[in-house]
Design a protein around this motif. Structure first.
Motif, mmCIF file in Angstrom:
data_model
loop_
_atom_site.group_PDB
_atom_site.id
_atom_site.type_symbol
_atom_site.label_atom_id
_atom_site.label_comp_id
_atom_site.label_asym_id
_atom_site.label_seq_id
_atom_site.Cartn_x
_atom_site.Cartn_y
_atom_site.Cartn_z
ATOM 1 N N GLY A 39 22.454 -29.870 -34.617
ATOM 2 C CA GLY A 39 23.544 -28.983 -35.270
ATOM 3 C C GLY A 39 23.475 -27.611 -34.434
ATOM 4 O O GLY A 39 24.419 -26.778 -34.542
ATOM 5 N N ILE A 40 22.414 -27.535 -33.659
ATOM 6 C CA ILE A 40 22.402 -26.241 -32.817
ATOM 7 C C ILE A 40 23.345 -26.325 -31.874
ATOM 8 O O ILE A 40 23.693 -26.981 -30.879
ATOM 9 C CB ILE A 40 20.765 -26.012 -32.202
ATOM 10 N N CYS A 41 24.402 -25.157 -31.679
ATOM 11 C CA CYS A 41 25.361 -25.040 -30.617
ATOM 12 C C CYS A 41 24.857 -23.999 -29.424
ATOM 13 O O CYS A 41 25.480 -24.402 -28.261
ATOM 14 C CB CYS A 41 26.574 -24.437 -31.312
ATOM 15 N N ARG A 42 23.898 -22.981 -29.549
ATOM 16 C CA ARG A 42 23.684 -22.286 -28.699
ATOM 17 C C ARG A 42 22.167 -21.888 -28.706
ATOM 18 O O ARG A 42 21.463 -21.753 -29.876
ATOM 19 C CB ARG A 42 24.671 -21.113 -28.659
ATOM 20 N N ILE A 43 21.652 -21.510 -27.621
ATOM 21 C CA ILE A 43 20.249 -21.094 -27.450
ATOM 22 C C ILE A 43 20.181 -19.969 -26.485
ATOM 23 O O ILE A 43 20.969 -19.827 -25.615
ATOM 24 C CB ILE A 43 19.189 -22.183 -27.073
ATOM 25 N N ASN A 44 19.064 -18.978 -26.610
ATOM 26 C CA ASN A 44 18.450 -18.170 -25.562
ATOM 27 C C ASN A 44 17.558 -18.711 -24.992
ATOM 28 O O ASN A 44 16.484 -19.077 -25.583
ATOM 29 C CB ASN A 44 18.448 -17.068 -26.447
ATOM 30 N N VAL A 45 17.454 -18.425 -23.679
ATOM 31 C CA VAL A 45 16.468 -18.836 -22.903
ATOM 32 C C VAL A 45 15.914 -17.576 -22.122
ATOM 33 O O VAL A 45 16.585 -16.966 -21.534
ATOM 34 C CB VAL A 45 16.900 -19.940 -21.856
ATOM 35 N N SER A 46 14.727 -17.453 -22.278
ATOM 36 C CA SER A 46 14.093 -16.217 -21.518
ATOM 37 C C SER A 46 13.784 -16.574 -20.374
ATOM 38 O O SER A 46 13.214 -17.597 -19.808
ATOM 39 C CB SER A 46 12.714 -15.878 -22.192
ATOM 40 N N LEU A 47 14.240 -15.639 -19.174
ATOM 41 C CA LEU A 47 14.108 -16.036 -17.900
ATOM 42 C C LEU A 47 14.097 -14.571 -16.936
ATOM 43 O O LEU A 47 15.156 -14.072 -16.784
ATOM 44 C CB LEU A 47 15.187 -16.979 -17.128
ATOM 45 N N ASP A 48 12.929 -14.077 -16.636
ATOM 46 C CA ASP A 48 12.751 -12.751 -16.040
ATOM 47 C C ASP A 48 12.966 -12.682 -14.469
ATOM 48 O O ASP A 48 13.152 -11.709 -13.952
ATOM 49 C CB ASP A 48 11.534 -12.116 -16.510
ATOM 50 N N SER A 49 12.803 -14.083 -14.075
ATOM 51 C CA SER A 49 13.056 -14.077 -12.473
ATOM 52 C C SER A 49 13.256 -15.441 -11.857
ATOM 53 O O SER A 49 12.851 -16.548 -12.527
ATOM 54 C CB SER A 49 11.583 -13.416 -11.898
ATOM 55 N N ARG A 50 13.982 -15.482 -11.057
ATOM 56 C CA ARG A 50 14.411 -16.703 -10.384
ATOM 57 C C ARG A 50 13.777 -17.073 -8.931
ATOM 58 O O ARG A 50 13.518 -18.068 -8.347
ATOM 59 C CB ARG A 50 15.722 -17.095 -10.023
ATOM 60 N N ASP A 51 12.583 -16.102 -8.787
ATOM 61 C CA ASP A 51 11.694 -16.392 -7.771
ATOM 62 C C ASP A 51 10.552 -16.870 -8.286
ATOM 63 O O ASP A 51 9.828 -16.445 -9.018
ATOM 64 C CB ASP A 51 11.241 -14.814 -7.040
ATOM 65 N N PRO A 52 9.973 -18.068 -7.656
ATOM 66 C CA PRO A 52 8.998 -18.897 -8.260
ATOM 67 C C PRO A 52 7.830 -17.983 -8.292
ATOM 68 O O PRO A 52 6.947 -18.233 -9.319
ATOM 69 C CB PRO A 52 8.807 -20.162 -7.378
ATOM 70 N N ASP A 82 5.953 -22.226 -14.352
ATOM 71 C CA ASP A 82 6.438 -23.000 -13.505
ATOM 72 C C ASP A 82 7.932 -23.067 -13.514
ATOM 73 O O ASP A 82 8.739 -23.803 -14.507
ATOM 74 C CB ASP A 82 6.161 -24.588 -13.647
ATOM 75 N N LEU A 83 8.785 -22.337 -12.576
ATOM 76 C CA LEU A 83 9.972 -21.918 -12.788
ATOM 77 C C LEU A 83 10.964 -23.059 -12.453
ATOM 78 O O LEU A 83 11.793 -23.279 -13.426
ATOM 79 C CB LEU A 83 10.418 -20.741 -11.427
#
Length: 335
Positions: A122-135, A146-147
């Motif tokens: 029943g969860i419809c939305r989540i927050n994902v922590s992501l501070d960089s897209r550089d591995p 591990d990105l």
């Protein structure tokens, strides 16, 4: 399932603020060691000190009976908690029976294998922590992450129909050059983005004054490239949102240091031990674990009333302070 349709006394603090939102930590453990959040070598709580899954459900029922409409599960990293695949479906049964929404904040490392369970519960939305897209930069910030694993998790969540919002802590001289590109990347995937100022919580073996990037500066920079239109959208938390013209997504700002948001506070935080904090930036609290185990509903509610009566008007974060605002880490308080 405990009946939650009969409303007990609503939770109202000494400043007349109605508490309808609870951030509940299910564990202080995490499989990352983000530099702004915790020390590299952490000593986590012994398991006997952490609430059982049944106690977490009982506590959630108490909150719902007192008018809480939103519960956000946090950590540490909530998806490393043993039994999380039983806890979340059980809490999901409360949606529509007093609870309007169950959400989660996660670092995404375990998301690929749990995403369908979250959606089914029943969860419809989540927050994902992501501070960089550089591995390499991601590994540096998280000290071990591990990105690719996190990006796979985000994609898996989106495939199930979960709405994903990316949370990015703005870090001076570390990821500030990635903020505009992150906004573009989120737009290509339909994810909203929220930027967060680093907060002085716990000893982290780093100089936070070197990390601190005021979001007022970030917004000024972004407005040279994007048209940001103030939005009336709210998700129950402290973020203030803007529609990003031409991108079709929202950009949020959480600004505990440059723009105090405490006047409208509608939340309390529960640590995995059953300690309930009235404010992220204060040690004002009540201990509910032993009361849950031996006292019953009446004494638990009495303790919550004491907490509400003493809930501070707001935090007093100062990035230039020589000591953290509180000694506990963010992972202890609940994300």
């Amino acid at each position: 399932m405990t009946e939650t349709s009969t409303l007990s006394k609503p939770m109202v603090d000494g400043f007349g603020r109605l508490i309808t939102y609870v951030r509940m930590s299910v564990t202080d453990r995490c499989d990352l060691r983000c530099r702004y959040c915790m020390a590299e070598t952490m000593i986590f709580l012994p398991r006997r000190d952490v609430l059982s899954l049944e106690e977490m459900v009982e506590l959630a029922d108490t909150f719902i009976a007192r008018g809480v409409k939103r519960i956000r599960l946090t950590g540490g990293e909530p998806l490393v908690r043993n039994g999380i695949d039983q806890l979340i479906p059980e809490l999901g049964k409360r949606i529509g029976r007093g609870l309007d929404e169950l959400t989660m904040t996660t670092n995404g490392t375990q998301l690929a294998r749990h995403a369908q369970m979250l959606r089914d519960a029943g969860i419809c939305r989540i927050n994902v922590s992501l501070d960089s897209r550089d591995p390499e930069r991601f590994r540096y910030i998280t000290r071990r992450g591990d990105l690719a694993q996190v990006l796979d998790g985000i994609d898996a969540a989106a495939r199930t129909g979960l709405r994903v919002k990316i949370n990015m802590v703005a870090l001076k001289d570390l990821n500030e050059d990635e903020i505009a590109p992150m906004l573009h990347w989120c737009a290509t995937r339909g994810h909203d983005l929220t930027l967060i100022e680093t907060m002085p919580l716990g000893e982290v073996e780093e100089d936070r004054t070197q990390q601190y990037l005021p979001l007022s500066v970030v917004r000024e920079r972004l407005e040279r490239e994007f048209r940001l239109i103030p939005s009336l959208a709210r998700t129950g938390g402290p973020a203030r949102y803007y529609e990003v013209e031409g991108l079709g997504i929202r950009l949020g700002f959480i600004t505990p240091l440059t723009h105090n948001f405490c006047d409208g506070c509608n939340r309390i935080r529960v640590a995995a031990t059953g300690t309930v904090f009235g404010c992220l930036g204060h040690d004002q609290k009540v201990e509910l674990r032993d009361l849950l185990r031996s006292g019953g509903a009446e004494v638990v509610n009495d303790a919550l009333d004491r907490l509400l009566a003493g809930k501070p008007k707001g935090h007093q974060f100062r990035i230039e302070a020589t000591e953290p605002a509180v000694a506990r880490h963010m992972s202890v308080t609940g994300g």
